[in-house]
Design an enzyme around this catalytic site. Structure first.
Site, short mmCIF file in Angstrom:
data_model
loop_
_atom_site.label_atom_id
_atom_site.label_comp_id
_atom_site.label_asym_id
_atom_site.label_seq_id
_atom_site.Cartn_x
_atom_site.Cartn_y
_atom_site.Cartn_z
N ASN A 57 0.83 -1.20 0.00
CA ASN A 57 0.00 0.00 0.00
C ASN A 57 0.87 1.25 0.00
O ASN A 57 1.92 1.31 0.64
CB ASN A 57 -1.03 0.00 1.12
CG ASN A 57 -0.48 -0.25 2.50
OD1 ASN A 57 0.51 -0.93 2.68
ND2 ASN A 57 -1.12 0.32 3.50
N GLU A 59 0.37 5.21 0.56
CA GLU A 59 -0.54 6.26 1.04
C GLU A 59 -0.06 7.64 0.60
O GLU A 59 1.04 7.80 0.07
CB GLU A 59 -0.66 6.15 2.57
CG GLU A 59 -1.27 4.82 2.98
CD GLU A 59 -1.58 4.70 4.46
OE1 GLU A 59 -1.15 5.57 5.25
OE2 GLU A 59 -2.28 3.74 4.82
N GLU A 70 -3.01 -4.63 -3.05
CA GLU A 70 -3.49 -5.56 -4.07
C GLU A 70 -3.56 -4.89 -5.44
O GLU A 70 -3.14 -5.45 -6.45
CB GLU A 70 -4.90 -6.09 -3.71
CG GLU A 70 -4.94 -6.90 -2.44
CD GLU A 70 -5.19 -6.08 -1.18
OE1 GLU A 70 -4.75 -4.91 -1.12
OE2 GLU A 70 -5.83 -6.60 -0.25
N CYS A 107 -10.33 -5.15 0.18
CA CYS A 107 -11.46 -4.21 0.18
C CYS A 107 -12.28 -4.39 -1.10
O CYS A 107 -11.85 -5.05 -2.05
CB CYS A 107 -10.96 -2.77 0.31
SG CYS A 107 -10.33 -2.06 -1.23
N CYS A 110 -10.63 -3.34 -4.45
CA CYS A 110 -9.63 -4.32 -4.91
C CYS A 110 -10.31 -5.56 -5.47
O CYS A 110 -9.85 -6.13 -6.46
CB CYS A 110 -8.68 -4.69 -3.77
SG CYS A 110 -7.51 -3.36 -3.40
N1 THU Z 1 -5.20 -1.65 2.58
C1 THU Z 1 -4.62 -2.47 1.67
O1 THU Z 1 -3.56 -2.17 1.11
N2 THU Z 1 -5.23 -3.64 1.39
C2 THU Z 1 -6.34 -4.12 2.02
O2 THU Z 1 -6.78 -5.21 1.71
C3 THU Z 1 -6.99 -3.31 3.05
C4 THU Z 1 -6.46 -1.94 3.22
C5 THU Z 1 -4.50 -0.40 2.94
C6 THU Z 1 -5.15 0.87 2.47
C7 THU Z 1 -4.59 1.86 3.47
O3 THU Z 1 -3.30 2.28 3.04
C8 THU Z 1 -4.42 1.04 4.74
O4 THU Z 1 -4.41 -0.33 4.34
C9 THU Z 1 -5.53 1.26 5.76
O5 THU Z 1 -6.78 1.08 5.19
#
Ligand code: THU
Length: 158
Positions: A57, A59, A70, A107, A110
């Site tokens: 991830n 941000e 993902e 989520c 994704c």
């Molecule tokens: N996040 C993911 O990368 N994948 C998931 O399956 C759930 C959430 C990330 C998004 C964000 O950067 C952090 O986790 C908190 O939601």
């Protein structure tokens, strides 16, 4: 009824190749850029020719601009290995603030992207999910976590 989730108590119960894929996701997780949530996620995509593409991830201070692990991995696969079928996707999540001992499921956004890559790949995508510790859940096919998805046919005139 057979369960749609194959639950393993420990990573070492999985076939060696799947353990390796999860280990790749765990390594990718260590490079997540998540200073706002402190929630680090790694993803490893296995392609048909054996290539493994990593993502994590990413941000941003403008929060919605960030992207999940993902989709980062799948878009990297699509961008760099066009036409290669996606066979499996392993996901591992950890928090800097608390223990994540349960598998983390992708989520909705994704899942939508995974669904499209699955269709392009013409085979059910296997999804392996894990926290930082604890067991692993394996789901075979997006249909199990995103039934009746919006799909490309919905954009066609009937
Ligand atoms: N996040 C993911 O990368 N994948 C998931 O399956 C759930 C959430 C990330 C998004 C964000 O950067 C952090 O986790 C908190 O939601």
């Amino acid at each position: 009824m057979t369960s749609i989730v194959h639950a393993y108590e420990h990573l070492n119960e999985l076939p060696k190749a799947d353990q390796d894929l999860m280990q790749a996701a765990i390594k990718a997780r260590s490079h997540a850029y998540a200073p706002y949530s402190n929630f680090h996620v790694g993803a490893a995509v296995l392609l048909n020719d054996g290539t493994i593409v990593l993502g994590n991830n990413q941000e941003n201070v403008a929060y919605p601009s960030g992207l999940c692990a993902e989709r980062t991995a799948l878009f990297a696969a699509g961008a760099n290995f066009p036409g290669q079928a996606v066979v499996k996707l392993a996901i591992s999540a950890a928090s800097l603030d608390f223990e994540v001992s349960e598998p983390v499921y992708p989520c909705g956004a994704c899942r939508q992207v995974m669904s499209e890559y699955e269709q392009l790949s013409k085979q059910p995508m296997e999804i392996l999910m894990m926290g930082a510790t604890g067991g692993v859940h394996v789901v075979k096919g997006l249909i199990n976590i995103l039934p009746v998805a919006f799909n490309a046919d919905n954009l066609k005139r009937k």
